[in-house]
Design a protein around this motif. Sequence first.
Motif, PDB file in Angstrom:
ATOM      1  N   ILE A   1      52.376  35.134  25.714  1.00 50.89           N
ATOM      2  CA  ILE A   1      51.510  35.030  27.066  1.00 50.89           C
ATOM      3  C   ILE A   1      51.141  36.704  27.195  1.00 50.89           C
ATOM      4  O   ILE A   1      50.067  36.892  27.919  1.00 50.89           O
ATOM      5  N   VAL A   2      52.011  37.538  27.020  1.00 52.02           N
ATOM      6  CA  VAL A   2      51.742  38.753  27.338  1.00 52.02           C
ATOM      7  C   VAL A   2      50.479  39.417  26.231  1.00 52.02           C
ATOM      8  O   VAL A   2      49.657  39.890  26.920  1.00 52.02           O
ATOM      9  N   LEU A   3      50.550  38.965  25.300  1.00 54.46           N
ATOM     10  CA  LEU A   3      49.414  39.310  24.229  1.00 54.46           C
ATOM     11  C   LEU A   3      48.173  38.652  24.718  1.00 54.46           C
ATOM     12  O   LEU A   3      47.264  39.462  24.719  1.00 54.46           O
ATOM     13  N   GLU A   4      48.115  37.554  25.349  1.00 53.18           N
ATOM     14  CA  GLU A   4      46.990  36.801  25.838  1.00 53.18           C
ATOM     15  C   GLU A   4      46.479  37.522  27.034  1.00 53.18           C
ATOM     16  O   GLU A   4      45.348  37.627  27.191  1.00 53.18           O
ATOM     17  N   ASN A   5      47.328  37.807  27.823  1.00 51.88           N
ATOM     18  CA  ASN A   5      47.029  38.567  29.060  1.00 51.88           C
ATOM     19  C   ASN A   5      46.484  39.868  28.761  1.00 51.88           C
ATOM     20  O   ASN A   5      45.486  40.327  29.469  1.00 51.88           O
ATOM     21  N   LEU A   6      46.864  40.723  27.629  1.00 49.07           N
ATOM     22  CA  LEU A   6      46.411  41.885  27.587  1.00 49.07           C
ATOM     23  C   LEU A   6      45.157  41.686  26.895  1.00 49.07           C
ATOM     24  O   LEU A   6      44.288  42.554  27.006  1.00 49.07           O
ATOM     25  N   TYR A   7      44.770  40.883  26.091  1.00 51.75           N
ATOM     26  CA  TYR A   7      43.626  40.334  25.346  1.00 51.75           C
ATOM     27  C   TYR A   7      42.313  40.356  26.512  1.00 51.75           C
ATOM     28  O   TYR A   7      41.449  40.707  26.691  1.00 51.75           O
ATOM     29  N   TYR A   8      42.853  39.416  27.498  1.00 51.12           N
ATOM     30  CA  TYR A   8      41.787  39.086  28.580  1.00 51.12           C
ATOM     31  C   TYR A   8      41.609  40.271  29.755  1.00 51.12           C
ATOM     32  O   TYR A   8      40.884  40.028  30.530  1.00 51.12           O
ATOM     33  N   GLY A   9      42.728  41.241  29.422  1.00 54.06           N
ATOM     34  CA  GLY A   9      42.384  42.372  30.480  1.00 54.06           C
ATOM     35  C   GLY A   9      43.288  41.952  31.746  1.00 54.06           C
ATOM     36  O   GLY A   9      42.911  42.674  32.845  1.00 54.06           O
ATOM     37  N   ASN A  10      44.128  41.124  31.601  1.00 54.54           N
ATOM     38  CA  ASN A  10      44.942  40.610  32.987  1.00 54.54           C
ATOM     39  C   ASN A  10      46.130  41.822  33.216  1.00 54.54           C
ATOM     40  O   ASN A  10      46.635  41.636  34.317  1.00 54.54           O
ATOM     41  N   LEU A  11      46.524  42.488  32.106  1.00 49.74           N
ATOM     42  CA  LEU A  11      47.608  43.302  32.288  1.00 49.74           C
ATOM     43  C   LEU A  11      47.017  44.886  32.712  1.00 49.74           C
ATOM     44  O   LEU A  11      46.219  45.558  31.709  1.00 49.74           O
ATOM     45  N   ARG A  12      47.369  45.264  33.645  1.00 46.11           N
ATOM     46  CA  ARG A  12      46.721  46.567  34.468  1.00 46.11           C
ATOM     47  C   ARG A  12      48.030  47.416  34.798  1.00 46.11           C
ATOM     48  O   ARG A  12      47.844  47.346  36.153  1.00 46.11           O
ATOM     49  N   PRO A  13      48.739  47.800  34.212  1.00 45.47           N
ATOM     50  CA  PRO A  13      50.009  48.409  34.809  1.00 45.47           C
ATOM     51  C   PRO A  13      49.680  49.875  35.778  1.00 45.47           C
ATOM     52  O   PRO A  13      50.505  49.702  36.705  1.00 45.47           O
ATOM     53  N   ASN A  14      48.603  50.183  35.409  1.00 46.04           N
ATOM     54  CA  ASN A  14      48.544  51.408  36.360  1.00 46.04           C
ATOM     55  C   ASN A  14      48.075  50.849  38.120  1.00 46.04           C
ATOM     56  O   ASN A  14      47.990  51.822  38.976  1.00 46.04           O
ATOM     57  N   GLU A  15      47.421  49.528  37.993  1.00 50.83           N
ATOM     58  CA  GLU A  15      47.060  49.043  39.481  1.00 50.83           C
ATOM     59  C   GLU A  15      48.545  48.610  40.063  1.00 50.83           C
ATOM     60  O   GLU A  15      48.402  48.441  41.197  1.00 50.83           O
ATOM     61  N   CYS A  16      49.604  48.670  39.471  1.00 49.67           N
ATOM     62  CA  CYS A  16      50.774  48.171  39.985  1.00 49.67           C
ATOM     63  C   CYS A  16      51.941  49.433  40.239  1.00 49.67           C
ATOM     64  O   CYS A  16      52.965  49.099  40.821  1.00 49.67           O
TER      65      CYS A  16
END
Length: 96
Positions: A3-18
């Motif tokens: 799930i983490v890798l998939e979210n990373l691939y689709y650009g859903n992980l943006r730690p700088n925004e959190c």
Amino acid sequence: MGIVLENLYYGNLRPNECLRPANSEYLNLNRKISSLMDAYHKKLSREEFDDLENLIDLLGQSTSMSSAAAYTEGFRLGAMMMIDVFGGNGFKRGEQ
């Protein structure tokens, strides 16, 4: 993990925004910055204030690049630690 890798691939992980620094002074510091910006907006001419905003934008870009480099280096260090923990240096499970 998938799930983490998939979210990373689709650009859903943006730690700088959190990012919300845990330092209690963070909110107070931002209030001071806003107050000073308001004061300069009233004090300076339009052209001078525009120049100040451009300078602040450049500082923000520089800080962002530095933060991105620190994040990348921290991630690399974390990955190297995981490699060390799970298989580096000849360590085998069950050995101490």
